[in-house]
Enzyme design. Structure first.
Site, PDB file in Angstrom:
ATOM      1  N   LYS A   1      52.726  14.856 107.746  1.00 59.40           N
ATOM      2  CA  LYS A   1      51.275  14.664 107.783  1.00 59.40           C
ATOM      3  C   LYS A   1      50.944  13.390 108.562  1.00 59.40           C
ATOM      4  O   LYS A   1      50.899  13.407 109.778  1.00 59.40           O
ATOM      5  CB  LYS A   1      50.710  14.602 106.352  1.00 59.40           C
ATOM      6  CG  LYS A   1      50.617  15.960 105.665  1.00 59.40           C
ATOM      7  CD  LYS A   1      51.919  16.386 105.075  1.00 59.40           C
ATOM      8  CE  LYS A   1      51.771  17.604 104.187  1.00 59.40           C
ATOM      9  NZ  LYS A   1      53.093  18.074 103.733  1.00 59.40           N
TER      10      LYS A   1
ATOM     11  N   PHE B   1      50.506  18.015  93.796  1.00 58.57           N
ATOM     12  CA  PHE B   1      50.614  19.062  94.815  1.00 58.57           C
ATOM     13  C   PHE B   1      51.570  20.158  94.320  1.00 58.57           C
ATOM     14  O   PHE B   1      52.370  19.923  93.434  1.00 58.57           O
ATOM     15  CB  PHE B   1      51.110  18.461  96.142  1.00 58.57           C
ATOM     16  CG  PHE B   1      51.188  19.490  97.229  1.00 58.57           C
ATOM     17  CD1 PHE B   1      50.032  20.083  97.713  1.00 58.57           C
ATOM     18  CD2 PHE B   1      52.403  19.907  97.738  1.00 58.57           C
ATOM     19  CE1 PHE B   1      50.095  21.068  98.696  1.00 58.57           C
ATOM     20  CE2 PHE B   1      52.475  20.886  98.726  1.00 58.57           C
ATOM     21  CZ  PHE B   1      51.321  21.463  99.202  1.00 58.57           C
TER      22      PHE B   1
ATOM     23  N   ASP C   1      52.744   9.762  95.723  1.00 59.71           N
ATOM     24  CA  ASP C   1      53.000  10.877  96.633  1.00 59.71           C
ATOM     25  C   ASP C   1      52.126  10.587  97.851  1.00 59.71           C
ATOM     26  O   ASP C   1      50.916  10.733  97.811  1.00 59.71           O
ATOM     27  CB  ASP C   1      52.634  12.199  95.960  1.00 59.71           C
ATOM     28  CG  ASP C   1      52.763  13.387  96.907  1.00 59.71           C
ATOM     29  OD1 ASP C   1      53.052  13.170  98.104  1.00 59.71           O
ATOM     30  OD2 ASP C   1      52.548  14.526  96.458  1.00 59.71           O
TER      31      ASP C   1
ATOM     32  N   TYR D   1      76.732  10.036 112.789  1.00 57.65           N
ATOM     33  CA  TYR D   1      76.686  10.573 111.428  1.00 57.65           C
ATOM     34  C   TYR D   1      76.331   9.481 110.425  1.00 57.65           C
ATOM     35  O   TYR D   1      75.503   9.677 109.542  1.00 57.65           O
ATOM     36  CB  TYR D   1      78.036  11.201 111.054  1.00 57.65           C
ATOM     37  CG  TYR D   1      77.966  11.966 109.743  1.00 57.65           C
ATOM     38  CD1 TYR D   1      77.746  13.338 109.746  1.00 57.65           C
ATOM     39  CD2 TYR D   1      78.092  11.313 108.515  1.00 57.65           C
ATOM     40  CE1 TYR D   1      77.649  14.047 108.559  1.00 57.65           C
ATOM     41  CE2 TYR D   1      77.994  12.014 107.325  1.00 57.65           C
ATOM     42  CZ  TYR D   1      77.781  13.378 107.345  1.00 57.65           C
ATOM     43  OH  TYR D   1      77.678  14.061 106.167  1.00 57.65           O
TER      44      TYR D   1
HETATM   45  N1  F0G Z   1      52.755  16.151  98.612  1.00 55.61           N
HETATM   46  C1  F0G Z   1      51.587  16.503  99.159  1.00 55.61           C
HETATM   47  C2  F0G Z   1      50.331  15.814  98.739  1.00 55.61           C
HETATM   48  C3  F0G Z   1      51.551  17.525 100.112  1.00 55.61           C
HETATM   49  O1  F0G Z   1      50.374  17.870 100.630  1.00 55.61           O
HETATM   50  C4  F0G Z   1      52.751  18.147 100.497  1.00 55.61           C
HETATM   51  C5  F0G Z   1      52.755  19.220 101.469  1.00 55.61           C
HETATM   52  C6  F0G Z   1      53.943  17.724  99.901  1.00 55.61           C
HETATM   53  C7  F0G Z   1      53.908  16.725  98.961  1.00 55.61           C
HETATM   54  C8  F0G Z   1      55.266  18.354 100.254  1.00 55.61           C
HETATM   55  O2  F0G Z   1      55.665  17.961 101.513  1.00 55.61           O
HETATM   56  O3  F0G Z   1      55.687  20.049 102.898  1.00 55.61           O
HETATM   57  O4  F0G Z   1      56.911  17.998 103.614  1.00 55.61           O
HETATM   58  O5  F0G Z   1      57.723  19.344 101.732  1.00 55.61           O
HETATM   59  N2  F0G Z   1      51.727  19.786 101.848  1.00 55.61           N
HETATM   60  C9  F0G Z   1      51.604  20.797 102.870  1.00 55.61           C
HETATM   61  C10 F0G Z   1      50.183  21.278 102.886  1.00 55.61           C
HETATM   62  C11 F0G Z   1      52.609  21.878 102.828  1.00 55.61           C
HETATM   63  O6  F0G Z   1      49.935  22.276 103.578  1.00 55.61           O
HETATM   64  O7  F0G Z   1      49.308  20.670 102.264  1.00 55.61           O
HETATM   65  P1  F0G Z   1      56.539  18.904 102.483  1.00 55.61           P
END
Ligand code: F0G
Length: 457
Positions: free
Chosen positions: A257, A124, A214, A72
């Site tokens: 990603k 995003f 980001d 934990y």
């Molecule tokens: N920032 C970017 C540039 C993203 O593309 C995403 C997610 C997030 C933040 C959020 O991350 O999904 O782990 O909570 N993009 C996905 C997409 C969902 O399909 O482009 P997450």
């Protein structure tokens, strides 16, 4: 004869996928209210909804799953991951979260207040959601050229320095930080140049503002810097990543990603004040500070994924597959956001379905047509995703309306890509006959595209 390019891996485990009939797909999609998120995965033949959490982990990652420490507090897997993050980014302070939006939630709970303005390059949707739901404004300062899908620019994800400077001058006191999204997903998986990051940093220093990255696709961004920006060809991806993060105060990361795990994310920063403030939100929202929403085994796989995901061969294999799809679409004269980006092809729906009025959501209509054609699931990155203006409640029809074909990492072969291109060509060939789109039956106030219910007009 010159040898052709081939993937830098071989396949050890496979999962069957099933083709369906057009009749089946028509029934399924109607039941799903013409929303791709409401389909069952087994109703999809080739799933290009997202590249997020859908990649294939390597044998090293699977092996790491078995050695995860599930304690934990103080788990070994936490410290191993923290060390890897520091080695790759240079940030010594680290908070794990269950995914990227959770990192946004934790950090923005500490930093964002009602009335704030947060300038950046095409936030995003979850980022925008976390800003707007706190009564703040996400101010898009992406270069105007990104809106012209025909223009070939190496760094179409860049921040427009004039727009940013104007925002800093106008809203000075209201800006808690500047955000740079690498790569710029919404603008088409387009990279941001090192020069641009440096310029944002200099300007931010002048106004004494922090810079947040980001970083979901930072490794792909580093690959493009290596291939497209002068002076980086002989640097490794890891060296380029370290230089990039040198221009930021901190990062939020969706590890789903470029770190090629199915679930995971984190915040990393050099700022003690951000770290201390965010910690207070991690514990109630995510979990204790040494797991923050992740199992020990997930942190172990993530540490390996970060290392592998920043290797040139991994990125080259991946980005060449995206380029391969782009070249096929070129052959068929199908318009998309040029040049090909890191994780996806973004088809310009306004150019393809020019007979469908904006108010009837052309990109969503194209997404529907492609699914009905061959069971391929793409994702609308357009007027549905743009949500309504939080003040006027009007639909935001100002930007691009794109069908995104996101390519999961190490998941599909180029044969699958050939099917995608051929199916899209079939739709493209009958584009003149498609004149009506969809109307909204039911929608949520934020991030409506996940749950929106539509009907065909
Ligand atoms: N920032 C970017 C540039 C993203 O593309 C995403 C997610 C997030 C933040 C959020 O991350 O999904 O782990 O909570 N993009 C996905 C997409 C969902 O399909 O482009 P997450």
């Amino acid at each position: 004869m010159e040898l052709p390019f081939a993937e830098a891996y071989k396949i050890k485990m496979v999962e069957p996928v099933r083709r369906s009939t057009r009749d089946e797909r028509e029934q399924w999609l109607k039941a799903a209210h013409y929303n791709m998120f409401q389909l069952k995965a087994e109703q999809v033949f080739i799933d290009l909804l997202t590249d997020s959490g859908t990649g294939a982990m390597s044998h090293r990652q699977w092996a790491a799953m078995m050695t995860g420490d599930e304690s934990y507090a103080g788990a070994r897997s936490f410290f191993e991951l923290k060390d890897t993050v520091q080695a790759i980014t240079g940030f010594e302070r680290f908070i794990p979260t269950h995914q990227g939006r959770a990192a946004e939630n934790v950090l923005f709970s500490a930093l964002v207040r009602a009335g704030d303005v947060i300038p950046g390059n095409s936030h995003f949707d979850t980022t925008k959601g976390h800003i707007e739901s706190r009564g703040a404004t996400a101010l898009d300062c992406t270069i105007d050229e990104a809106r012209d899908t025909c223009l070939e620019l190496p760094f179409k994800g860049n921040v427009d320095m004039q727009k940013l400077e104007q925002a800093l001058a106008q809203y000075a006191e209201k800006i808690p930080f500047i955000i740079i999204t690498i790569t710029n997903n919404t603008a088409g998986g387009q990279p941001v140049s090192m020069e641009n990051m440096k310029a944002v940093r200099c300007l931010a220093n002048r106004y004494q503002k922090p810079v947040l990255f980001d970083s979901a696709r930072f490794a792909e961004n580093a690959y493009f810097i290596k291939m497209r920006e002068d002076g980086y060809r002989h640097k490794t991806i890891k060296e380029i990543a370290r230089e990039m993060f040198g221009y930021a105060d901190g990062m939020t990361m969706s590890a789903k990603k470029d770190a090629i795990v199915n679930m995971g994310g984190f915040i990393a920063t050099r700022r003690a004040d951000w770290f201390e403030a965010a910690k207070n939100f991690c514990i109630p929202y995510e979990g204790y500070l040494t797991y923050g929403g992740m199992a020990g085994r997930d942190m172990a796989a993530l540490a390996v994924g970060l290392d592998e995901g920043t290797e040139f061969e991994t990125l080259e294999t991946r980005i060449k597959q995206v380029e391969y799809l782009g070249r096929k679409l070129d052959e068929y004269h199908i318009p998309y956001q040029r040049p090909t980006g890191g994780h996806a092809i973004f088809v310009d729906a306004l150019k393809v379905l020019s007979n469908v009025p904006k108010e009837e959501f052309p990109a969503q209509t194209l997404t529907i047509e492609l699914y009905l054609e061959a069971g391929i699931r793409g994702c609308e990155i357009g007027y549905l995703l743009a949500d309504r203006d939080p003040v006027t409640r009007e639909n935001r029809f100002g930007g691009l309306d794109l069908l995104r074909l996101a390519i999961p990492r190490r998941t599909y072969t180029n044969n699958h890509i050939d099917v995608v291109a051929a199916a899209l060509k079939n739709v493209f060939d009958r584009r003149e006959t498609i004149t009506r789109g969809v109307r909204i039956v039911k929608e949520a106030a934020y991030m409506r595209h996940f749950t929106v219910e539509l009907e065909l007009i």
